[in-house]
Design a protein around this motif. Structure first.
Motif, PDB file in Angstrom:
ATOM      1  N   TYR A 117     -48.073 -28.266 -41.330  1.00  0.00           N
ATOM      2  CA  TYR A 117     -49.496 -28.062 -40.741  1.00  0.00           C
ATOM      3  C   TYR A 117     -49.820 -26.721 -40.946  1.00  0.00           C
ATOM      4  O   TYR A 117     -49.002 -25.621 -40.937  1.00  0.00           O
ATOM      5  CB  TYR A 117     -49.372 -28.481 -39.352  1.00  0.00           C
ATOM      6  CG  TYR A 117     -49.219 -29.769 -38.924  1.00  0.00           C
ATOM      7  CD1 TYR A 117     -47.855 -30.732 -39.016  1.00  0.00           C
ATOM      8  CD2 TYR A 117     -50.234 -30.673 -38.629  1.00  0.00           C
ATOM      9  CE1 TYR A 117     -47.840 -31.907 -38.763  1.00  0.00           C
ATOM     10  CE2 TYR A 117     -50.266 -31.789 -38.006  1.00  0.00           C
ATOM     11  CZ  TYR A 117     -48.946 -32.535 -38.490  1.00  0.00           C
ATOM     12  OH  TYR A 117     -49.033 -33.900 -38.049  1.00  0.00           O
TER      13      TYR A 117
ATOM     14  N   TYR B  99     -40.956 -32.688 -34.046  1.00  0.00           N
ATOM     15  CA  TYR B  99     -40.581 -31.554 -33.391  1.00  0.00           C
ATOM     16  C   TYR B  99     -40.814 -30.356 -34.314  1.00  0.00           C
ATOM     17  O   TYR B  99     -40.943 -30.414 -35.660  1.00  0.00           O
ATOM     18  CB  TYR B  99     -38.969 -31.487 -33.248  1.00  0.00           C
ATOM     19  CG  TYR B  99     -38.445 -32.386 -32.634  1.00  0.00           C
ATOM     20  CD1 TYR B  99     -38.022 -34.001 -32.974  1.00  0.00           C
ATOM     21  CD2 TYR B  99     -38.368 -32.459 -31.117  1.00  0.00           C
ATOM     22  CE1 TYR B  99     -37.749 -34.967 -32.260  1.00  0.00           C
ATOM     23  CE2 TYR B  99     -37.888 -33.380 -30.185  1.00  0.00           C
ATOM     24  CZ  TYR B  99     -37.653 -34.626 -30.833  1.00  0.00           C
ATOM     25  OH  TYR B  99     -37.038 -35.501 -30.195  1.00  0.00           O
ATOM     26  N   PHE B 100     -41.350 -29.419 -33.942  1.00  0.00           N
ATOM     27  CA  PHE B 100     -42.133 -28.426 -34.501  1.00  0.00           C
ATOM     28  C   PHE B 100     -41.252 -26.946 -34.414  1.00  0.00           C
ATOM     29  O   PHE B 100     -40.612 -26.696 -33.507  1.00  0.00           O
ATOM     30  CB  PHE B 100     -43.429 -27.972 -33.863  1.00  0.00           C
ATOM     31  CG  PHE B 100     -44.724 -28.793 -34.273  1.00  0.00           C
ATOM     32  CD1 PHE B 100     -44.860 -29.864 -33.567  1.00  0.00           C
ATOM     33  CD2 PHE B 100     -45.559 -28.537 -35.179  1.00  0.00           C
ATOM     34  CE1 PHE B 100     -45.610 -30.876 -33.799  1.00  0.00           C
ATOM     35  CE2 PHE B 100     -46.569 -29.515 -35.595  1.00  0.00           C
ATOM     36  CZ  PHE B 100     -46.597 -30.588 -34.713  1.00  0.00           C
ATOM     37  N   GLY B 101     -41.466 -26.158 -35.501  1.00  0.00           N
ATOM     38  CA  GLY B 101     -40.643 -24.770 -35.893  1.00  0.00           C
ATOM     39  C   GLY B 101     -41.584 -23.839 -35.002  1.00  0.00           C
ATOM     40  O   GLY B 101     -42.851 -24.388 -34.579  1.00  0.00           O
ATOM     41  N   GLU B 102     -41.187 -22.739 -34.924  1.00  0.00           N
ATOM     42  CA  GLU B 102     -42.047 -21.477 -34.410  1.00  0.00           C
ATOM     43  C   GLU B 102     -43.114 -21.054 -35.254  1.00  0.00           C
ATOM     44  O   GLU B 102     -44.114 -20.436 -34.619  1.00  0.00           O
ATOM     45  CB  GLU B 102     -41.146 -20.404 -34.039  1.00  0.00           C
ATOM     46  CG  GLU B 102     -40.092 -20.954 -33.141  1.00  0.00           C
ATOM     47  CD  GLU B 102     -39.122 -19.502 -32.715  1.00  0.00           C
ATOM     48  OE1 GLU B 102     -38.859 -19.376 -31.184  1.00  0.00           O
ATOM     49  OE2 GLU B 102     -39.125 -18.526 -33.328  1.00  0.00           O
TER      50      GLU B 102
ATOM     51  N   GLN C 284     -52.623 -24.071 -38.531  1.00  0.00           N
ATOM     52  CA  GLN C 284     -53.161 -23.897 -37.216  1.00  0.00           C
ATOM     53  C   GLN C 284     -53.887 -22.680 -37.491  1.00  0.00           C
ATOM     54  O   GLN C 284     -53.577 -21.468 -37.532  1.00  0.00           O
ATOM     55  CB  GLN C 284     -52.299 -23.888 -36.280  1.00  0.00           C
ATOM     56  CG  GLN C 284     -52.895 -23.898 -34.725  1.00  0.00           C
ATOM     57  CD  GLN C 284     -51.990 -23.889 -33.767  1.00  0.00           C
ATOM     58  OE1 GLN C 284     -50.980 -23.697 -33.988  1.00  0.00           O
ATOM     59  NE2 GLN C 284     -52.686 -23.809 -32.576  1.00  0.00           N
TER      60      GLN C 284
ATOM     61  N   ARG D 103     -41.338 -15.298 -40.065  1.00  0.00           N
ATOM     62  CA  ARG D 103     -42.145 -15.446 -38.909  1.00  0.00           C
ATOM     63  C   ARG D 103     -43.395 -14.902 -39.216  1.00  0.00           C
ATOM     64  O   ARG D 103     -44.534 -15.255 -38.743  1.00  0.00           O
ATOM     65  CB  ARG D 103     -41.530 -14.646 -37.682  1.00  0.00           C
ATOM     66  CG  ARG D 103     -40.291 -15.479 -37.223  1.00  0.00           C
ATOM     67  CD  ARG D 103     -40.367 -16.743 -36.546  1.00  0.00           C
ATOM     68  NE  ARG D 103     -41.536 -16.974 -35.866  1.00  0.00           N
ATOM     69  CZ  ARG D 103     -41.873 -16.490 -34.486  1.00  0.00           C
ATOM     70  NH1 ARG D 103     -40.634 -16.213 -34.032  1.00  0.00           N
ATOM     71  NH2 ARG D 103     -42.792 -16.755 -33.781  1.00  0.00           N
TER      72      ARG D 103
ATOM     73  N   MET E  80     -51.393 -19.708 -38.957  1.00  0.00           N
ATOM     74  CA  MET E  80     -50.244 -19.914 -38.732  1.00  0.00           C
ATOM     75  C   MET E  80     -49.620 -21.264 -39.181  1.00  0.00           C
ATOM     76  O   MET E  80     -50.430 -22.218 -39.362  1.00  0.00           O
ATOM     77  CB  MET E  80     -49.877 -20.276 -37.342  1.00  0.00           C
ATOM     78  CG  MET E  80     -48.352 -20.569 -37.161  1.00  0.00           C
ATOM     79  SD  MET E  80     -47.920 -19.995 -35.379  1.00  0.00           S
ATOM     80  CE  MET E  80     -48.830 -21.158 -34.329  1.00  0.00           C
TER      81      MET E  80
ATOM     82  N   PRO F 230     -53.517 -27.921 -34.900  1.00  0.00           N
ATOM     83  CA  PRO F 230     -52.816 -27.917 -36.128  1.00  0.00           C
ATOM     84  C   PRO F 230     -53.487 -29.034 -37.111  1.00  0.00           C
ATOM     85  O   PRO F 230     -53.873 -30.189 -36.602  1.00  0.00           O
ATOM     86  CB  PRO F 230     -51.374 -28.187 -35.954  1.00  0.00           C
ATOM     87  CG  PRO F 230     -51.111 -27.812 -34.626  1.00  0.00           C
ATOM     88  CD  PRO F 230     -52.734 -27.934 -33.821  1.00  0.00           C
TER      89      PRO F 230
END
Lengths: 113, 116
Positions: free
Chosen positions: B35, B106-109, B37, B9, B89, B43
């Motif tokens: 991606y 759908y995106f991850g954290e 960001q 993370r 990120m 992003p």
């Protein structure tokens, strides 16, 4: 090339105020349109999407957006915002044949309690 | 609800060092995206995979960035050597199939990278 423009970088509203965030895109072909939200410390979440059919689409948490093809716009609206709507909002577009998602620069919404 | 898993993370690394990020997409999703960001911006796509094949890496700085998805499931994004401007990120995302109309991503954290 595709591009997405969000008109407002930072919006401050009081609770119960109405919200409209502008989004315009440039692309000559068939597009899919999205609004994503990013709450503080959380991942991007899909608010709503338009692929075809009724140009007025409804999403989660009372949000809706209207696709106006002649204006290349996909503005996000909510009649009455809540403090919990404080977040960053991203408009995105993808060409229907590639799936590649192009994002706008984002709008930070701050709702005052 | 199934999610896109990413690790680590958070990562702090010194410039010129190597760093790697891992992503496990939602099960059954053929398309995987990386991606980047930068703070205050939207992003930007770095690379898109369809199964194990790269379909778009036009925005990937190939002199220092590499990405692979060897078995068409999980993926690794590597930066070597890291530069100060790489602080951002890194988001992984997946979708059922980008070639299908109505495809939702759908995106991850995300993985926060700070290069010092």
């Amino acid at each position: 090339a595709q591009s997405v423009s969000q008109h407002n970088h930072h919006v401050i509203l009081s609770e119960a105020a109405s919200l409209e965030l502008g989004c315009n895109y440039s692309y000559g072909g068939t597009v899919n349109l999205f609004w994503y939200v990013q709450y503080p410390g959380q991942h991007l979440q899909l608010l709503l999407k338009y692929f075809s059919g009724d140009p007025l689409v409804k999403g989660i948490k009372g949000f809706e957006a209207e696709f106006i093809k002649s204006k290349f716009s996909f503005n996000l609206r909510k009649p009455s915002v809540q403090w919990s709507d404080t977040a960053e909002y991203f408009c995105a577009v993808s060409a229907s044949n590639t799936g590649k998602l192009i994002f706008g620069q984002g709008t930070t919404l701050q709702v005052k309690p | 609800e199934a999610e896109v898993a990413q690790s680590p993370r958070y990562k702090i690394t010194e410039k010129s060092q190597a760093v790697a990020f891992w992503c496990d997409p939602i099960s059954g999703h053929a398309t995987l995206y990386w991606y980047r960001q930068i703070l205050g911006q939207g992003p930007e796509l770095l690379v898109q995979f369809q199964d194990e094949s790269v379909v778009d890496d036009s925005q990937l700085p190939k002199d220092r960035f590499s990405a692979e998805r060897l078995k068409g499931v999980d993926s690794t994004l590597k930066i070597q050597p890291a530069e100060l401007g790489d602080s951002a990120m890194y988001l992984c995302a997946s979708s059922f199939n980008s070639a299908v109309s109505g495809n939702t991503i759908y995106f991850g954290e995300g993985s926060w990278l700070t290069v010092v």
